[in-house]
Design an enzyme around this catalytic site. Structure first.
Site, PDB file in Angstrom:
ATOM      1  N   ARG A  47       0.713  -4.978  -5.073  1.00 46.86           N
ATOM      2  CA  ARG A  47       0.778  -6.032  -4.051  1.00 46.86           C
ATOM      3  C   ARG A  47       1.182  -7.352  -4.709  1.00 46.86           C
ATOM      4  O   ARG A  47       0.781  -8.424  -4.280  1.00 46.86           O
ATOM      5  CB  ARG A  47      -0.556  -6.158  -3.324  1.00 46.86           C
ATOM      6  CG  ARG A  47      -0.899  -4.960  -2.466  1.00 46.86           C
ATOM      7  CD  ARG A  47      -1.871  -5.328  -1.376  1.00 46.86           C
ATOM      8  NE  ARG A  47      -2.496  -4.170  -0.772  1.00 46.86           N
ATOM      9  CZ  ARG A  47      -1.992  -3.506   0.256  1.00 46.86           C
ATOM     10  NH1 ARG A  47      -0.862  -3.878   0.792  1.00 46.86           N
ATOM     11  NH2 ARG A  47      -2.636  -2.456   0.751  1.00 46.86           N
TER      12      ARG A  47
ATOM     13  N   ASP B 230       4.944  -5.225   5.878  1.00 45.75           N
ATOM     14  CA  ASP B 230       5.266  -6.618   6.234  1.00 45.75           C
ATOM     15  C   ASP B 230       5.340  -7.557   5.021  1.00 45.75           C
ATOM     16  O   ASP B 230       6.298  -8.329   4.906  1.00 45.75           O
ATOM     17  CB  ASP B 230       4.298  -7.151   7.299  1.00 45.75           C
ATOM     18  CG  ASP B 230       2.829  -7.004   6.897  1.00 45.75           C
ATOM     19  OD1 ASP B 230       2.546  -6.352   5.868  1.00 45.75           O
ATOM     20  OD2 ASP B 230       1.968  -7.555   7.618  1.00 45.75           O
TER      21      ASP B 230
ATOM     22  N   THR C 166       4.411   1.901   6.522  1.00 47.19           N
ATOM     23  CA  THR C 166       3.001   1.497   6.623  1.00 47.19           C
ATOM     24  C   THR C 166       2.315   2.447   7.577  1.00 47.19           C
ATOM     25  O   THR C 166       2.855   2.755   8.652  1.00 47.19           O
ATOM     26  CB  THR C 166       2.771   0.047   7.117  1.00 47.19           C
ATOM     27  OG1 THR C 166       1.401  -0.062   7.545  1.00 47.19           O
ATOM     28  CG2 THR C 166       3.632  -0.364   8.291  1.00 47.19           C
TER      29      THR C 166
ATOM     30  N   GLY D 233       0.828  -1.212   0.000  1.00 48.49           N
ATOM     31  CA  GLY D 233       0.000   0.000   0.000  1.00 48.49           C
ATOM     32  C   GLY D 233       0.858   1.255   0.000  1.00 48.49           C
ATOM     33  O   GLY D 233       1.895   1.295   0.652  1.00 48.49           O
TER      34      GLY D 233
ATOM     35  N   ARG E 168      -5.382  -2.851  10.588  1.00 44.82           N
ATOM     36  CA  ARG E 168      -6.011  -4.172  10.543  1.00 44.82           C
ATOM     37  C   ARG E 168      -5.725  -4.999  11.790  1.00 44.82           C
ATOM     38  O   ARG E 168      -6.614  -5.623  12.352  1.00 44.82           O
ATOM     39  CB  ARG E 168      -5.630  -4.955   9.283  1.00 44.82           C
ATOM     40  CG  ARG E 168      -4.309  -4.581   8.696  1.00 44.82           C
ATOM     41  CD  ARG E 168      -4.028  -5.146   7.331  1.00 44.82           C
ATOM     42  NE  ARG E 168      -4.726  -6.358   7.062  1.00 44.82           N
ATOM     43  CZ  ARG E 168      -5.725  -6.455   6.189  1.00 44.82           C
ATOM     44  NH1 ARG E 168      -6.124  -5.400   5.529  1.00 44.82           N
ATOM     45  NH2 ARG E 168      -6.286  -7.613   5.982  1.00 44.82           N
TER      46      ARG E 168
ATOM     47  N   ASP F 251      -0.066   1.762   9.250  1.00 47.64           N
ATOM     48  CA  ASP F 251      -0.518   0.992  10.423  1.00 47.64           C
ATOM     49  C   ASP F 251       0.525   0.953  11.554  1.00 47.64           C
ATOM     50  O   ASP F 251       0.207   0.621  12.679  1.00 47.64           O
ATOM     51  CB  ASP F 251      -0.847  -0.451  10.027  1.00 47.64           C
ATOM     52  CG  ASP F 251      -2.088  -0.551   9.163  1.00 47.64           C
ATOM     53  OD1 ASP F 251      -2.627   0.505   8.777  1.00 47.64           O
ATOM     54  OD2 ASP F 251      -2.516  -1.683   8.867  1.00 47.64           O
TER      55      ASP F 251
ATOM     56  N   ASP G 153       2.667  -1.221  12.179  1.00 48.50           N
ATOM     57  CA  ASP G 153       2.621  -2.525  12.842  1.00 48.50           C
ATOM     58  C   ASP G 153       3.865  -3.376  12.617  1.00 48.50           C
ATOM     59  O   ASP G 153       3.910  -4.540  13.015  1.00 48.50           O
ATOM     60  CB  ASP G 153       1.352  -3.301  12.426  1.00 48.50           C
ATOM     61  CG  ASP G 153       1.246  -3.520  10.923  1.00 48.50           C
ATOM     62  OD1 ASP G 153       2.150  -3.063  10.188  1.00 48.50           O
ATOM     63  OD2 ASP G 153       0.267  -4.138  10.471  1.00 48.50           O
TER      64      ASP G 153
HETATM   65  O1  F6P Z   1      -1.514  -2.201   5.062  1.00 51.18           O
HETATM   66  C1  F6P Z   1      -1.871  -0.914   5.316  1.00 51.18           C
HETATM   67  C2  F6P Z   1      -3.311  -0.647   5.083  1.00 51.18           C
HETATM   68  O2  F6P Z   1      -3.351   0.720   5.234  1.00 51.18           O
HETATM   69  C3  F6P Z   1      -4.306  -1.376   6.005  1.00 51.18           C
HETATM   70  O3  F6P Z   1      -4.598  -0.730   7.183  1.00 51.18           O
HETATM   71  C4  F6P Z   1      -5.530  -1.511   5.140  1.00 51.18           C
HETATM   72  O4  F6P Z   1      -6.340  -2.579   5.559  1.00 51.18           O
HETATM   73  C5  F6P Z   1      -4.941  -1.741   3.815  1.00 51.18           C
HETATM   74  O5  F6P Z   1      -3.746  -0.993   3.774  1.00 51.18           O
HETATM   75  C6  F6P Z   1      -5.849  -1.422   2.655  1.00 51.18           C
HETATM   76  O6  F6P Z   1      -5.111  -1.360   1.489  1.00 51.18           O
HETATM   77  P1  F6P Z   1      -5.606  -1.556  -0.009  1.00 51.18           P
HETATM   78  O7  F6P Z   1      -6.980  -1.003  -0.113  1.00 51.18           O
HETATM   79  O8  F6P Z   1      -4.607  -0.789  -0.798  1.00 51.18           O
HETATM   80  O9  F6P Z   1      -5.552  -3.021  -0.290  1.00 51.18           O
END
Ligand code: F6P
Length: 371
Positions: A91, A123, A145, A13, A191, A147, A149
């Site tokens: 991704r 990650d 990220t 992301g 998440r 997040d 995390d």
């Molecule tokens: O991994 C980071 C994040 O921001 C998460 O919190 C979220 O669930 C995800 O990306 C959503 O990403 P996308 O819509 O790009 O798959």
């Protein structure tokens, strides 16, 4: 003078802070004064769309292939002012069990003559980097990220800009919430980790904060709301992380299926919480999902600085041939950790010491362990 070709990619992301990191990777690698000190002339190739670029590229014609772009300090001069990633991202996972293309990626890396690769990712992307690293590819990582995390680092690029978005949007919601005496549920990303919700909620002064690390009770939420009403509050702001769930309940998914890193698309818990509160308390309640707004916009000052430091540190690792490491921020210092240490681990909020499990909020004592 020795010549060395290195690659840089952004995966997973997007977020603010990627472009500052890219800028400083290029500026540091190609810095004229440092070239003399190192006796090495680095050429930096930007790889488009994450690992996908290394799969798609025609290695014998990479000079004209759209998956590769030769970067220099003129090209990246203004990049640190912009959100997203100028290289694009995806991704795409080369080790996808359904379609493992890792051998082709390794062969392309060798044919292009990349002597090292800087991978900026979360990650999933860094776990892929670690797998290539154990197969002998010289790799270094930069953590990103929103997040926050990733383990072994106190900072991941994008987090502070996302926090600023949360605060700005909540400030906007407050006036309409107050005018109408409504409750607003603001759903943030996050998440597994509740950092965005917790620190965003602390920064904007939310009344209740719900995080994935602590399953919440609707009864408790409703009781807190009734208490607030009794105390004369005209409206409330409640922050809920997308990964939060009620006791005995499940995470809410936006759509079925998984991405190539095996993750579900979360989203919708804000709406569930809003419905439940309105039904139980009778207070009009609305929900807003901040979603990808948190990943957009220009990087804040902190992400520009951290992008710069991480970018410089990643080049330092390459110059010193300390491959297989991720740059990190630990106890106020830029450092590095083996990529292997970050795999299959998460940096989560510790509800015992970092969350008030009674008020569902940030803690009111910081120096001592009691509530
Ligand atoms: O991994 C980071 C994040 O921001 C998460 O919190 C979220 O669930 C995800 O990306 C959503 O990403 P996308 O819509 O790009 O798959």
């Amino acid at each position: 003078m020795k010549k060395s070709r290195i690659g840089v990619l952004t995966g997973g992301g997007d977020c603010a802070g990627l472009n500052p990191a890219l800028k400083w990777v290029v500026k540091t690698a190609t810095d004229e004064r440092l070239v003399k000190e190192r006796s090495t002339h680095y050429e930096v190739l930007g790889i488009r769309d994450g690992w996908e670029g290394l799969f798609n590229v025609n290695p014998s014609r990479w000079q004209t292939d759209p998956s590769i772009t030769l970067l220099d300090s003129d090209i990246v001069r203004t990049w640190d002012r912009y959100g997203g990633t100028m290289l694009g991202t995806s991704r795409f996972s080369p080790f996808d069990p359904k379609n493992d293309v890792s051998k082709k990626v390794i062969s392309n890396i060798k044919k292009i003559g990349l002597e090292a690769i800087i991978v900026i990712g979360g990650d999933g992307t860094l776990a892929t980097a670690e797998r290539f690293s154990t197969q002998g590819i010289p790799i270094v990582g930069i953590p990103k990220t929103i997040d926050k995390d990733l383990p072994e680092t106190d900072y991941t690029l994008g987090f502070e800009t996302a926090l600023n978005v949360i605060v700005e949007e909540v400030d906007r919601l407050r006036t309409t919430a107050g005018s109408h005496q409504r409750i607003f549920i603001v759903e943030t990303m996050g998440r597994n980790a509740g950092w965005l919700a917790l620190e965003g909620g602390e920064a904007c002064g939310a009344y209740i904060i719900l995080i994935p690390e602590w399953d919440f009770s609707f009864d408790r939420v409703n009781k807190l709301i009734r208490e607030g009403k009794k105390a004369g509050n005209r409206y409330e702001i409640i922050i809920v992380a997308e990964g939060a769930k009620p006791i005995g309940g499940r995470q809410i998914v936006k759509r079925e299926g998984m991405d190539s890193f095996g993750r579900k698309a979360l989203g919708g818990i804000g709406e569930v919480v809003a419905r439940e509160i309105e039904e139980s308390t009778g207070v009009e309640t609305r929900s807003v999902e901040l979603s990808h707004l948190q990943r957009g916009g220009a990087p804040c000052a902190y992400d520009r600085r951290m992008g710069r430091y991480f970018g410089i540190a990643a080049v330092d690792l390459i110059v010193n041939e300390h491959y297989g490491n991720m740059v990190c921020f630990k106890n106020g210092k830029i450092a590095c950790v083996p990529l292997a240490n970050i795999c299959n681990k998460l940096n989560l909020v510790d509800p015992k010491t970092q969350y008030d499990t009674d008020r569902y909020n940030g803690r009111r004592t910081i120096l001592y362990s009691g509530k």
